[in-house]
Scaffold this motif. Structure first.
Motif, PDB file in Angstrom:
ATOM      1  N   PHE A 192      -9.483  -5.051   3.650  1.00  0.00           N
ATOM      2  CA  PHE A 192      -8.050  -4.847   3.815  1.00  0.00           C
ATOM      3  C   PHE A 192      -7.489  -6.031   4.604  1.00  0.00           C
ATOM      4  O   PHE A 192      -7.764  -6.183   5.793  1.00  0.00           O
ATOM      5  CB  PHE A 192      -7.777  -3.540   4.559  1.00  0.00           C
ATOM      6  CG  PHE A 192      -8.050  -2.299   3.751  1.00  0.00           C
ATOM      7  CD1 PHE A 192      -7.025  -1.672   3.046  1.00  0.00           C
ATOM      8  CD2 PHE A 192      -9.325  -1.761   3.692  1.00  0.00           C
ATOM      9  CE1 PHE A 192      -7.270  -0.530   2.297  1.00  0.00           C
ATOM     10  CE2 PHE A 192      -9.585  -0.609   2.957  1.00  0.00           C
ATOM     11  CZ  PHE A 192      -8.563   0.005   2.252  1.00  0.00           C
ATOM     12  N   ARG A 246      -2.055   2.712   4.093  1.00  0.00           N
ATOM     13  CA  ARG A 246      -3.208   1.934   4.543  1.00  0.00           C
ATOM     14  C   ARG A 246      -4.257   2.800   5.242  1.00  0.00           C
ATOM     15  O   ARG A 246      -5.446   2.724   4.922  1.00  0.00           O
ATOM     16  CB  ARG A 246      -2.762   0.795   5.458  1.00  0.00           C
ATOM     17  CG  ARG A 246      -3.962   0.014   6.003  1.00  0.00           C
ATOM     18  CD  ARG A 246      -3.614  -1.318   6.560  1.00  0.00           C
ATOM     19  NE  ARG A 246      -4.798  -2.030   7.017  1.00  0.00           N
ATOM     20  CZ  ARG A 246      -4.832  -3.310   7.321  1.00  0.00           C
ATOM     21  NH1 ARG A 246      -3.723  -4.038   7.211  1.00  0.00           N
ATOM     22  NH2 ARG A 246      -5.942  -3.888   7.718  1.00  0.00           N
ATOM     23  N   LEU A 251       0.843  -1.198   0.000  1.00  0.00           N
ATOM     24  CA  LEU A 251       0.000   0.000   0.000  1.00  0.00           C
ATOM     25  C   LEU A 251       0.878   1.247   0.000  1.00  0.00           C
ATOM     26  O   LEU A 251       1.051   1.937   1.010  1.00  0.00           O
ATOM     27  CB  LEU A 251      -0.943  -0.016   1.203  1.00  0.00           C
ATOM     28  CG  LEU A 251      -1.846  -1.248   1.318  1.00  0.00           C
ATOM     29  CD1 LEU A 251      -2.775  -1.131   2.523  1.00  0.00           C
ATOM     30  CD2 LEU A 251      -2.654  -1.469   0.053  1.00  0.00           C
ATOM     31  N   HIS A 289      -3.458   2.422  -5.597  1.00  0.00           N
ATOM     32  CA  HIS A 289      -4.706   1.818  -5.133  1.00  0.00           C
ATOM     33  C   HIS A 289      -5.913   2.748  -5.264  1.00  0.00           C
ATOM     34  O   HIS A 289      -7.047   2.275  -5.435  1.00  0.00           O
ATOM     35  CB  HIS A 289      -4.568   1.387  -3.671  1.00  0.00           C
ATOM     36  CG  HIS A 289      -3.699   0.190  -3.476  1.00  0.00           C
ATOM     37  ND1 HIS A 289      -2.325   0.266  -3.407  1.00  0.00           N
ATOM     38  CD2 HIS A 289      -4.011  -1.134  -3.341  1.00  0.00           C
ATOM     39  CE1 HIS A 289      -1.824  -0.946  -3.238  1.00  0.00           C
ATOM     40  NE2 HIS A 289      -2.813  -1.814  -3.190  1.00  0.00           N
TER      41      HIS A 289
END
Length: 378
Positions: free
Chosen positions: A262, A245, A211, A217
């Motif tokens: 996640f 994240r 991440l 992302h």
């Protein structure tokens, strides 16, 4: 060095890189009778994995950032290591460690030096800052490089322009290899689906990537927010951890985007890939992504950004789909197409499994063995 053929040093910025990608090649040389050393910075505790296969490890406090003052200390400590030990081959990886390592190898009179470029940081579409920093650095370091190994066609062409000669000091290998049998033989246990409360016919779309900004992302999540409005049985699994994240979780919660899971850092990647219906990777740039190779080995269709590395693996419309960076509608469209058409998923998966045979670990080990044999003492 009694009863050994010689010493080999693997050098990278962090031990995570060496543990993730190079253990089989260290074992190859160790099995041939070489004393194998490694030097890197311990970032996530994976140094122990390298030590566990009989490699002598040295702590060199590199920073991934070329601007970090920590690299001056790393420079001094690596210099002391190379003054104390003589190596019959130094194999360098990752930008910071490879530049400093090549310079110090030449300064201490050590050679040959092999450099594996896992994706030059200058590439089509890279920022001007990357070109101004990394391109001159690689041109300079080329004179300290006895052999260059690349794993995608764009880097191969760039290396030729820098003066490397195919078959003499430039070698193309098929990445770091993937254990095709391991990903092809696992039978889905549905354990992950059960833990997440998913139904047998739910569509699982999986992205395996750290991440970090490079893995892009947010582009995927924007497309996902559109897809959830059209297909209520689809779930997105984000496998990996990293500095983004918390920000990505906040974005998902703030936009009320549903069915995003996640999962963090995982060691059961073969099982996760097998339980997926589709694998997606939309990085801004890649060298040659193993997550796509693993997905193809498992017979999964893939959707990937149309960038260097990805397009070496994905044949658009045959093994998966390539989408342009920023094309949110296009990405959502390909994911929807695959989610709705099981026969298409199966057809693309079969073609991907066939293609990835060239990237199997056995074949890459043979390729690397041939390169090592050119430079190591017989």
């Amino acid at each position: 060095m009694t009863n050994t053929k010689g010493r080999v040093l693997y050098l990278a910025t962090v031990y995570t890189h060496l543990a993730a990608f190079h253990l089989p090649f260290m074992q190859l040389l160790h099995g041939k009778g070489y004393e194998v050393h490694a030097a890197a910075s311990s970032d996530q505790g994976r140094k122990k994995e390298v030590e566990a296969i009989g490699v002598r490890c040295w702590e060199i406090p590199f920073s991934r950032s070329p601007y970090s003052l920590k690299n001056w200390r790393a420079f001094r400590e690596l210099g002391r290591l190379l003054e104390y030990y003589r190596f019959d081959l130094i194999h360098v990886h990752t930008p910071v460690a490879s530049f400093l390592g090549r310079y110090l190898a030449r300064a201490t009179g050590q050679r040959p030096v092999l450099y594996t470029a896992h994706g030059f940081h200058f590439y089509q579409g890279a920022s001007l800052r990357n070109w101004l920093l990394y391109y001159p650095a690689e041109r300079l370091a080329a004179r300290w490089t006895d052999g260059l190994i690349v794993m995608n066609r764009e880097d191969y062409d760039s290396a030729i322009k820098m003066g490397f000669r195919p078959g003499e000091n430039l070698f193309y290998v098929h990445g770091v290899g993937v254990d095709v049998d391991k990903f092809n033989s696992i039978v889905s246990s549905r354990s992950l689906r059960d833990k997440l409360g998913l139904k047998a016919d739910d569509i699982v779309i999986t992205c395996i990537a750290e991440l970090i900004p490079r893995k892009n992302h947010l582009f995927l999540l924007k497309a996902w927010s559109r897809l959830t409005k059209k297909i209520c049985s689809a779930h997105l699994l984000l496998v990996g951890d990293g500095v983004l994240r918390q920000a990505l979780e906040c974005w998902v919660n703030g936009k009320s985007v549903s069915r995003v899971h996640f999962l963090g850092f995982r060691r059961d990647i073969p099982q996760l890939v097998q339980e997926a219906n589709i694998v997606v990777l939309v990085s801004r740039h890649e060298g040659l992504p193993r997550s796509l190779m693993e997905a193809m080995a498992a017979g999964k269709p893939v959707v990937a950004s149309n960038v260097r590395g990805n397009r070496d693996l994905v044949d658009h419309g045959r093994t998966g789909f390539l989408v342009e960076l920023g094309d949110v509608e296009g990405l959502a469209g390909y994911l929807e197409l695959l989610a709705r058409d099981e026969n298409l998923r199966l057809a693309l998966g079969r073609a991907g499994r066939e293609k990835i045979g060239d990237y199997s670990l056995d074949k890459v080990l043979a390729e690397m063995d041939a390169v090592y044999s050119r430079y190591l003492p017989s």
